[in-house]
Design a protein around this motif. Sequence first.
Motif, PDB file in Angstrom:
ATOM      1  N   PRO A 194       1.364  10.505   7.925  1.00 50.87           N
ATOM      2  CA  PRO A 194       1.748   9.681   6.772  1.00 50.87           C
ATOM      3  C   PRO A 194       3.065   8.959   6.999  1.00 50.87           C
ATOM      4  O   PRO A 194       4.017   9.532   7.531  1.00 50.87           O
TER       5      PRO A 194
ATOM      6  N   SER B  70      -6.533   2.853   0.229  1.00 53.14           N
ATOM      7  CA  SER B  70      -6.560   1.984  -0.954  1.00 53.14           C
ATOM      8  C   SER B  70      -6.917   0.548  -0.604  1.00 53.14           C
ATOM      9  O   SER B  70      -7.283  -0.234  -1.483  1.00 53.14           O
TER      10      SER B  70
ATOM     11  N   ALA C 178      -5.198   2.961   5.543  1.00 55.67           N
ATOM     12  CA  ALA C 178      -4.728   2.797   4.172  1.00 55.67           C
ATOM     13  C   ALA C 178      -5.961   2.809   3.275  1.00 55.67           C
ATOM     14  O   ALA C 178      -6.568   1.772   3.022  1.00 55.67           O
TER      15      ALA C 178
ATOM     16  N   ALA D  98       0.852  -1.189   0.000  1.00 48.41           N
ATOM     17  CA  ALA D  98       0.000   0.000   0.000  1.00 48.41           C
ATOM     18  C   ALA D  98       0.884   1.233   0.000  1.00 48.41           C
ATOM     19  O   ALA D  98       1.882   1.284   0.704  1.00 48.41           O
ATOM     20  N   GLY D  99       0.518   2.216  -0.815  1.00 47.80           N
ATOM     21  CA  GLY D  99       1.354   3.408  -0.938  1.00 47.80           C
ATOM     22  C   GLY D  99       0.829   4.611  -0.200  1.00 47.80           C
ATOM     23  O   GLY D  99       1.408   5.691  -0.262  1.00 47.80           O
ATOM     24  N   ASP D 100      -0.297   4.478   0.503  1.00 46.77           N
ATOM     25  CA  ASP D 100      -0.916   5.631   1.160  1.00 46.77           C
ATOM     26  C   ASP D 100      -1.187   5.351   2.632  1.00 46.77           C
ATOM     27  O   ASP D 100      -2.242   5.672   3.155  1.00 46.77           O
ATOM     28  N   VAL D 101      -0.218   4.747   3.310  1.00 45.13           N
ATOM     29  CA  VAL D 101      -0.407   4.325   4.695  1.00 45.13           C
ATOM     30  C   VAL D 101      -0.139   5.489   5.660  1.00 45.13           C
ATOM     31  O   VAL D 101       0.786   6.269   5.473  1.00 45.13           O
ATOM     32  N   ALA D 102      -0.977   5.579   6.686  1.00 43.57           N
ATOM     33  CA  ALA D 102      -0.792   6.611   7.722  1.00 43.57           C
ATOM     34  C   ALA D 102      -1.059   5.999   9.086  1.00 43.57           C
ATOM     35  O   ALA D 102      -1.879   5.095   9.226  1.00 43.57           O
TER      36      ALA D 102
ATOM     37  N   GLY E 294       4.368   6.771   4.384  1.00 40.20           N
ATOM     38  CA  GLY E 294       4.912   6.299   3.120  1.00 40.20           C
ATOM     39  C   GLY E 294       4.369   4.939   2.743  1.00 40.20           C
ATOM     40  O   GLY E 294       3.430   4.425   3.355  1.00 40.20           O
ATOM     41  N   ALA E 295       4.975   4.339   1.739  1.00 37.31           N
ATOM     42  CA  ALA E 295       4.505   3.050   1.234  1.00 37.31           C
ATOM     43  C   ALA E 295       4.976   1.898   2.109  1.00 37.31           C
ATOM     44  O   ALA E 295       6.082   1.924   2.638  1.00 37.31           O
TER      45      ALA E 295
END
Length: 208
Positions: free
Chosen positions: A50, A87, A85, A5-9, A52-53
């Motif tokens: 955030p 996505s 995440a 996943a590229g939109d993890v926080a 990152g991925a």
Amino acid sequence: MGKGAGDVALRVWAPRGATVRAVKQVSPAVEDLTDRRTPDPAKPLVGLSPTGAWGDETREYHVRVTLDPLAAGEEILAARVGIAAPSLSDGPLGETRVRVTWTPDAALSTRLNNHVAHYTGQAELAEAIQEGLDARRTGDVRTATARLGRAVALAAQSGHEETSALLERVVEVEDPATGRVRLRREVAAADEMTLDVRSTRTARVREG
């Protein structure tokens, strides 16, 4: 098959009146996320940091929250910490609850969790190295010697043999236990760069 996943926080909820003082990644590398934290527009008590991925991996975080005091024996939910995440899911991917109980017993209130102690020590080590190298670059010999000496002592205490070896390429170690060192006059740029880059890498807590 691993997922990515590229939109993890990191998602941290704290109750009204509480303040999230710090959010840091502590493994596999030290990274301060405190200034990246932004409020969730739909939920004012939730902050998103955030990260990152992510791939198929494990990361660990240290969160500090301050609360208004309560009477001894009272319990409060101090935080809910999870991963967001978008996505992969509309809600948090797992969540843990942090509860606090007020106590007048100093032995209980000052006892440090071994995971927290482990990572705060490694964060201090990384900070000492970074500050020492910065001072060395600006010609501040006194500060560089003091901070790199502190790093030598911390590395010796925590058994960071690789970090100790890298430090010895930058300073001459007279007493690792007390952190008494002298700056080396000639230091290869590659050695300084390697110490700088690797200083933020941490070792995970061993179970048991």
